[in-house]
Design a protein around this motif. Structure first.
Motif, mmCIF file in Angstrom:
data_model
loop_
_atom_site.group_PDB
_atom_site.id
_atom_site.type_symbol
_atom_site.label_atom_id
_atom_site.label_comp_id
_atom_site.label_asym_id
_atom_site.label_seq_id
_atom_site.Cartn_x
_atom_site.Cartn_y
_atom_site.Cartn_z
ATOM 1 N N GLU A 339 0.831 -1.203 0.000
ATOM 2 C CA GLU A 339 0.000 0.000 0.000
ATOM 3 C C GLU A 339 0.868 1.257 0.000
ATOM 4 N N ALA A 340 1.911 1.260 0.830
ATOM 5 C CA ALA A 340 2.827 2.408 0.853
ATOM 6 C C ALA A 340 3.575 2.525 -0.467
ATOM 7 N N LYS A 342 2.451 1.621 -3.462
ATOM 8 C CA LYS A 342 1.525 2.168 -4.456
ATOM 9 C C LYS A 342 1.344 3.673 -4.246
ATOM 10 N N ALA A 343 1.250 4.088 -3.007
ATOM 11 C CA ALA A 343 1.086 5.514 -2.722
ATOM 12 C C ALA A 343 2.318 6.303 -3.158
ATOM 13 N N ASP A 346 2.281 6.618 -6.925
ATOM 14 C CA ASP A 346 1.278 7.611 -7.314
ATOM 15 C C ASP A 346 1.809 9.026 -7.097
ATOM 16 N N ALA A 347 2.439 9.238 -5.952
ATOM 17 C CA ALA A 347 2.959 10.564 -5.623
ATOM 18 C C ALA A 347 4.067 10.985 -6.582
#
Length: 509
Positions: A339-340, A342-343, A346-347
């Motif tokens: 999850e981190a 993917k974030a 994205d960022a």
């Protein structure tokens, strides 16, 4: 230090030793003509994990595992590394640095001849080293700005523009050939001073060797030695169990238990300087951002993959280089957190739709690892295209940066970080598309001081930069597994996966 005979080489399994500049002296113990049990002769067939594509230890394939393996049988080294900061002489009877380690003087062992009866001289060492430099292959990266001279037939002087306390570790991967090695076609049927001579060579398929009766350390006991290329792991394991192959190594963990249950085989793991290394090409637009590279690393559950695929030989890595290497410095492990990851992607504006990461590898035993990593990255929407390549193509593309990710088991010649970090991660080396001037300065200073404690501190700083910038993913330390038939006498596993065979015999032939 003692003068090395191949029969006295011991397996490194201890703690890191201090780098010394002591000179070596010769040993007059005669080599035994038989194995420990008295077995003599026999025909030995060996199938290593990497095919032998090239017998030239000076050029583009100079540090390829197959080339180095063959070179240990055909040619001779000046010195041999037996552990971090530990060296024994082969062609070199003694060696000594000057006060600031910018100059290393070697005295050659007397009476060594090539298989055609001509003497090995200092002029051959000079010609071989100059050929390494001219070839600009991987080995040459260790010797930027070096010159070499032969004041007489038995003395060789290597001179560096800057202090180089790590020179012995670097030169331990160097082999001496006749001056005629520069002639076209020499390495199809080469002449060397090693324990074996070439009978025939089919690149990527088979190397047939016979004992060298004039070998300086005593004629080998074997009647014949053959290196076969069996790229498919299952076929290589079957060949071992049926007796078509006598010795192999780097077996998949899921095969080791079955091999251990076979009473006709001996199976042994040894500590290794190897690290599973997954470089990411920083010159690829999608991978230029360290945050992207680190996010990809964070998206892979390496702990589970190692536990599933490598329960016998793998352990999670916490550094770029192995604990068996001078300069090892542990880092904070990268936690698995998709999850981190993917974030973070994205960022960073990662383009999932139009990015396909080309991931090259060359060894069949990596297929399951590749599949597992590709699957984990797919879970966060990252597309990876695995590209399994023939070894020669892999090496060519590796140097040309014709890849986005690159998978290999990366060792450290001489058990010294200078031959890994100092050779591979500089801007000038351009091996990963990564360039960091601060890292260059640290590596230059580490390679130029003879203060071992300072060298270790500097390599720790370098490791932290490489690790935090995610120049690659470094998931696993590797133990080296070997298996050989019980009819094989005198075989000694070695940590670097490049065993010697001159003291081996096969009983019952």
């Amino acid at each position: 230090m003692t003068m090395r005979t191949r029969r006295s080489l011991s397996i490194f399994a201890g703690t890191i030793a201090l780098l010394t500049a002591a000179a070596a002296c010769s040993s007059d113990d005669p080599a035994s003509p038989t194995g420990e049990s008295g077995a003599t002769g026999g025909d030995l067939t060996v199938a290593g994990p990497i095919p032998i594509e090239n017998l030239d230890p000076h050029g583009a394939a100079s540090l390829d595992g197959g080339t180095q393996l063959a070179a240990r049988a055909i040619f001779s080294q000046l010195v041999v590394s037996t552990g971090p900061g530990e060296f024994e002489g082969e062609l070199a009877e003694s060696w000594e640095p000057n006060a600031d380690t910018t100059e290393w003087t070697f005295t050659l062992r007397e009476g060594v001849e090539y298989s055609d009866g001509t003497a090995v001289t200092a002029a051959d060492v000079v010609a071989s080293f100059e050929r390494v430099l001219a070839g600009e292959g991987p080995l040459a990266g260790n010797f930027g700005g070096y010159t070499v001279a032969a004041p007489d037939e038995s003395t060789v002087v290597f001179t560096s523009p800057t202090p180089d306390a790590a020179f012995l570790g670097k030169i331990s991967s160097f082999f001496v050939t006749p001056q005629g090695a520069a002639e076209e076609g020499f390495f199809q049927d080469p002449i060397g001073s090693g324990p074996f001579v070439v009978e025939s060579f089919e690149p990527g398929a088979s190397l047939q060797l016979a004992p060298n009766p004039g070998y300086w350390d005593g004629e080998p006991t074997l009647d014949t030695l053959e290196f076969q290329s069996i790229p498919e792991v299952a076929a290589r394991m079957t060949a071992l169990q049926t007796g078509e192959v006598d010795v192999t190594w780097s077996m998949p963990d899921d095969q080791i238990a079955a091999l251990k249950s076979d009473s006709d085989l001996t199976v042994e793991n040894v500590p290794s300087p190897g690290v599973i290394t997954m470089w990411m090409n920083s010159s690829t637009p999608a991978l230029q951002d360290p945050a992207v590279r680190r996010a990809l690393w964070q998206a892979v559950d390496f702990e589970s993959i190692i536990g599933s695929l490598y329960p016998e030989t793998g352990s999670p890595a916490d550094s770029v280089i192995s604990p068996a290497v001078l300069g090892y410095a542990p880092q904070e492990p990268v936690p698995y957190d998709p999850e981190a990851a993917k974030a973070a992607l994205d960022a960073a504006g990662f383009d999932y739709e139009n990015t396909v990461i080309r991931w090259q590898f060359s060894q069949a035993n990596f297929r399951n690892l590749v599949d597992a990593v590709v699957s984990d990255l797919a879970e966060i929407g990252v597309t990876v295209e695995p590209l399994e390549k023939e070894q020669a193509v892999f090496l060519e593309d590796l140097l040309a940066l014709n890849w986005d990710m690159n998978l290999q088991q990366l060792g450290t010649q001489g058990f010294d970080a200078a031959t890994n970090l100092g050779r591979l991660y500089t801007c000038a080396a351009n091996r990963t598309g990564y360039c960091n001037e601060q890292l260059d300065q640290i590596l230059a200073e580490a390679g130029s001081t003879s203060d071992t404690a300072l060298r270790e501190e500097l390599y720790a700083q370098a490791t932290e930069i490489i690790w935090n910038d995610a120049v690659g993913m470094y998931p696993m330390f590797v133990e080296q597994p070997y298996a050989w038939r019980t009819s094989v006498e005198g075989f000694e596993p070695v940590p670097d996966g490049l065993p010697y065979f001159d003291e081996v015999a096969v009983s019952g032939d």
